[in-house]
Scaffold this motif. Structure first.
Motif, PDB file in Angstrom:
ATOM      1  N   HIS A 280       0.846  -1.197   0.000  1.00  0.00           N
ATOM      2  CA  HIS A 280       0.000   0.000   0.000  1.00  0.00           C
ATOM      3  C   HIS A 280       0.880   1.245   0.000  1.00  0.00           C
ATOM      4  N   THR A 281       0.258   2.377  -0.296  1.00  0.00           N
ATOM      5  CA  THR A 281       0.990   3.632  -0.460  1.00  0.00           C
ATOM      6  C   THR A 281       0.279   4.750   0.283  1.00  0.00           C
ATOM      7  N   ALA A 282       1.054   5.674   0.839  1.00  0.00           N
ATOM      8  CA  ALA A 282       0.506   6.859   1.505  1.00  0.00           C
ATOM      9  C   ALA A 282       1.186   8.104   0.950  1.00  0.00           C
ATOM     10  N   LEU A 283       0.402   9.137   0.698  1.00  0.00           N
ATOM     11  CA  LEU A 283       0.912  10.399   0.177  1.00  0.00           C
ATOM     12  C   LEU A 283       0.436  11.553   1.050  1.00  0.00           C
ATOM     13  N   LEU A 284       1.270  12.563   1.195  1.00  0.00           N
ATOM     14  CA  LEU A 284       0.860  13.795   1.861  1.00  0.00           C
ATOM     15  C   LEU A 284       0.725  14.893   0.812  1.00  0.00           C
ATOM     16  N   THR A 285      -0.355  15.671   0.916  1.00  0.00           N
ATOM     17  CA  THR A 285      -0.570  16.791  -0.008  1.00  0.00           C
ATOM     18  C   THR A 285      -0.842  18.061   0.776  1.00  0.00           C
ATOM     19  N   ARG A 286      -0.639  19.188   0.107  1.00  0.00           N
ATOM     20  CA  ARG A 286      -0.996  20.479   0.686  1.00  0.00           C
ATOM     21  C   ARG A 286      -1.686  21.321  -0.372  1.00  0.00           C
ATOM     22  N   LYS A 287      -2.457  22.306   0.090  1.00  0.00           N
ATOM     23  CA  LYS A 287      -3.169  23.184  -0.829  1.00  0.00           C
ATOM     24  C   LYS A 287      -2.175  24.000  -1.656  1.00  0.00           C
ATOM     25  N   LYS A 288      -2.433  24.119  -2.943  1.00  0.00           N
ATOM     26  CA  LYS A 288      -1.544  24.884  -3.810  1.00  0.00           C
ATOM     27  C   LYS A 288      -1.625  26.377  -3.541  1.00  0.00           C
ATOM     28  N   MET A 297      -3.219  17.080   3.807  1.00  0.00           N
ATOM     29  CA  MET A 297      -4.118  15.940   3.765  1.00  0.00           C
ATOM     30  C   MET A 297      -3.365  14.687   3.350  1.00  0.00           C
ATOM     31  N   CYS A 298      -3.686  13.567   4.001  1.00  0.00           N
ATOM     32  CA  CYS A 298      -3.071  12.284   3.688  1.00  0.00           C
ATOM     33  C   CYS A 298      -4.003  11.472   2.786  1.00  0.00           C
ATOM     34  N   LEU A 309      -5.074   1.393   5.533  1.00  0.00           N
ATOM     35  CA  LEU A 309      -5.348   2.582   4.732  1.00  0.00           C
ATOM     36  C   LEU A 309      -5.997   3.700   5.538  1.00  0.00           C
ATOM     37  N   GLY A 310      -6.541   3.369   6.697  1.00  0.00           N
ATOM     38  CA  GLY A 310      -7.145   4.404   7.545  1.00  0.00           C
ATOM     39  C   GLY A 310      -8.482   4.909   7.047  1.00  0.00           C
ATOM     40  N   HIS A 311      -9.171   4.114   6.235  1.00  0.00           N
ATOM     41  CA  HIS A 311     -10.457   4.540   5.670  1.00  0.00           C
ATOM     42  C   HIS A 311     -11.648   4.044   6.483  1.00  0.00           C
ATOM     43  N   GLY A 312     -11.379   3.366   7.586  1.00  0.00           N
ATOM     44  CA  GLY A 312     -12.455   2.853   8.421  1.00  0.00           C
ATOM     45  C   GLY A 312     -12.996   1.522   7.955  1.00  0.00           C
ATOM     46  N   THR A 313     -12.324   0.892   6.970  1.00  0.00           N
ATOM     47  CA  THR A 313     -12.736  -0.412   6.453  1.00  0.00           C
ATOM     48  C   THR A 313     -11.497  -1.282   6.267  1.00  0.00           C
ATOM     49  N   THR A 314     -11.722  -2.515   5.826  1.00  0.00           N
ATOM     50  CA  THR A 314     -10.607  -3.405   5.477  1.00  0.00           C
ATOM     51  C   THR A 314     -10.603  -3.671   3.975  1.00  0.00           C
ATOM     52  N   GLN A 315     -11.174  -2.759   3.228  1.00  0.00           N
ATOM     53  CA  GLN A 315     -11.250  -2.909   1.779  1.00  0.00           C
ATOM     54  C   GLN A 315     -10.019  -2.331   1.099  1.00  0.00           C
ATOM     55  N   ALA A 317      -8.181  -0.194  -1.887  1.00  0.00           N
ATOM     56  CA  ALA A 317      -8.504   1.013  -2.655  1.00  0.00           C
ATOM     57  C   ALA A 317      -7.599   1.075  -3.879  1.00  0.00           C
ATOM     58  N   LEU A 318      -8.202   1.232  -5.049  1.00  0.00           N
ATOM     59  CA  LEU A 318      -7.444   1.247  -6.300  1.00  0.00           C
ATOM     60  C   LEU A 318      -7.019   2.645  -6.720  1.00  0.00           C
ATOM     61  N   VAL A 319      -7.610   3.655  -6.104  1.00  0.00           N
ATOM     62  CA  VAL A 319      -7.239   5.049  -6.365  1.00  0.00           C
ATOM     63  C   VAL A 319      -7.027   5.746  -5.034  1.00  0.00           C
ATOM     64  N   PRO A 320      -6.286   6.856  -5.011  1.00  0.00           N
ATOM     65  CA  PRO A 320      -6.053   7.577  -3.757  1.00  0.00           C
ATOM     66  C   PRO A 320      -7.361   8.039  -3.106  1.00  0.00           C
ATOM     67  N   GLU A 321      -7.497   7.762  -1.820  1.00  0.00           N
ATOM     68  CA  GLU A 321      -8.637   8.224  -1.041  1.00  0.00           C
ATOM     69  C   GLU A 321      -8.129   8.948   0.194  1.00  0.00           C
ATOM     70  N   PRO A 322      -8.775  10.046   0.591  1.00  0.00           N
ATOM     71  CA  PRO A 322      -8.283  10.834   1.731  1.00  0.00           C
ATOM     72  C   PRO A 322      -8.495  10.140   3.071  1.00  0.00           C
ATOM     73  N   VAL A 323      -7.551  10.359   3.972  1.00  0.00           N
ATOM     74  CA  VAL A 323      -7.659   9.904   5.354  1.00  0.00           C
ATOM     75  C   VAL A 323      -8.107  11.100   6.171  1.00  0.00           C
ATOM     76  N   ARG A 324      -9.217  10.974   6.868  1.00  0.00           N
ATOM     77  CA  ARG A 324      -9.820  12.118   7.555  1.00  0.00           C
ATOM     78  C   ARG A 324      -9.115  12.425   8.867  1.00  0.00           C
ATOM     79  N   VAL A 325      -7.893  12.893   8.769  1.00  0.00           N
ATOM     80  CA  VAL A 325      -7.131  13.282   9.953  1.00  0.00           C
ATOM     81  C   VAL A 325      -6.054  14.266   9.514  1.00  0.00           C
ATOM     82  N   THR A 326      -5.758  15.243  10.353  1.00  0.00           N
ATOM     83  CA  THR A 326      -4.691  16.201  10.051  1.00  0.00           C
ATOM     84  C   THR A 326      -3.345  15.514  10.224  1.00  0.00           C
ATOM     85  N   THR A 327      -2.528  15.546   9.192  1.00  0.00           N
ATOM     86  CA  THR A 327      -1.273  14.802   9.180  1.00  0.00           C
ATOM     87  C   THR A 327      -0.115  15.692   8.752  1.00  0.00           C
TER      88      THR A 327
END
Length: 334
Positions: A280-288, A297-298, A309-315, A317-327
């Protein structure tokens, strides 16, 4: 039982993988599972407490460390690695005499040929291919003159069975169990053991700023133009994709780097940090656009069977989905 390093060594029910490595300006410490010599202490003993790793040179300033599945890399006045099965003796020629210390696995992730090594070994020559900024044609023309360009390694990363480095010219190098196109000509993916670092030519004319790798996949943040300037990084992924860890919307392997469409130039978030687990992969982004508050946002994708993945499931994910936490920082392992 007291070990030679002066710390308690227990071979009981220890974890099966290295849990952590740490570095200061002058010292590197390791602990946990010692099988295959991955702790670099000179033995395969497990360590319950941090033990200082001893290097051949006494005056080294350590810049970074990276932990692979069965080996480690340390970036100092030289780059070093240690691990199971192949003792690679291959140093980087750099402006400030940076080197890499290693121990190795059979797939060559230590960057040298040879037997197993229980202690750090210096990579004496990174690669005598001339400048990695040269095109293949230029390199072939230059080979007769054996032109050599000293390199300074700026970052190292260790994955399951492959190692990566970024040099001062913004070029990316890899060695170990590397993703390559199958020789049968059908365009499929295979993994080839590379015992010496090879340049990733796909990013010629661009600057690789950040990189990470899992068991079989690589993620790189690369400048849109020749030089990196601000919020212009583009995210590329390639390699194994059996769990969607490339974030490209499917589970098809990729032989060559492909851009994640989610983070294109028109997207309001720009990627600035990356980390990979095994699948699995994790990315950090910031507002441009500048704002009064620092917004980060992670995003995660790939295998999610343990909730990684931190999405609240054990599924998965084939595309990036946000993790609802300040990182502000990310790190992945298994």
């Amino acid at each position: 039982m007291e070990s030679a390093a002066g710390s308690v060594s227990v071979s009981g029910n220890m974890p099966r993988k290295v849990i952590a490595v740490a570095a200061g300006d002058r010292y590197v410490y390791s602990w946990s599972r010692g099988m295959f010599g991955r702790l670099g202490t000179g033995s395969e003993s497990d360590e319950l407490f941090p033990v200082r790793v001893k290097f051949q040179e006494s005056e080294l300033k350590f810049i970074a460390v990276a932990a692979g599945a069965y080996y480690n890399l340390a970036l100092a006045g030289s780059v070093y690695s240690w691990l199971h099965h192949c003792h690679l003796l291959y140093v980087l020629s750099l402006f400030m005499h940076f080197g890499v210390y290693l121990d190795c696995h059979m797939d060559g992730q230590l960057g040298m040929h040879g037997e197993s090594s229980l202690a750090p070994q210096s990579m004496e020559r990174f690669l005598e291919l001339g400048s990695p900024g040269q095109s293949k044609a230029e390199l072939e023309l230059d080979s007769e003159r054996k032109s050599k360009t000293s390199l300074k390694i700026c970052a190292v990363k260790a994955g399951g069975m492959m190692s990566l480095a970024i040099d001062n010219l913004g070029a990316l190098w890899m060695w170990g169990n590397c993703p390559q196109e199958n020789s049968n000509g059908d365009g499929s993916l295979t993994f080839v053991s590379c015992f010496t670092p090879i340049p990733v030519w796909d990013f010629h004319g661009h600057t690789v700023v950040k990189v990470a790798c899992g068991n079989e996949h690589v993620v790189a943040l690369v400048s849109a133009g020749e030089k990196h300037g601000g919020d212009d990084l583009v995210c590329y992924t390639w390699g194994g994709n059996g769990h969607g860890q490339l974030g490209l919307g499917d589970t098809e392997n990729r032989v060559r780097p492909e851009m994640i469409g989610t983070f294109n130039q028109d997207f309001q978030w720009t990627v600035y940090e990356v980390a990979c687990g095994a699948f699995h992969t994790a990315l950090l982004t910031r507002k441009k656009r500048p704002s009064d508050t620092v917004e980060s946002m992670c995003w995660t994708f790939g295998l999610g069977d343990r909730g990684q993945l931190g999405h609240g499931t054990t599924q998965t994910a084939l595309v990036p989905e946000p993790v609802r936490v300040t990182t502000a920082y990310i790190s992945c392992f298994c």
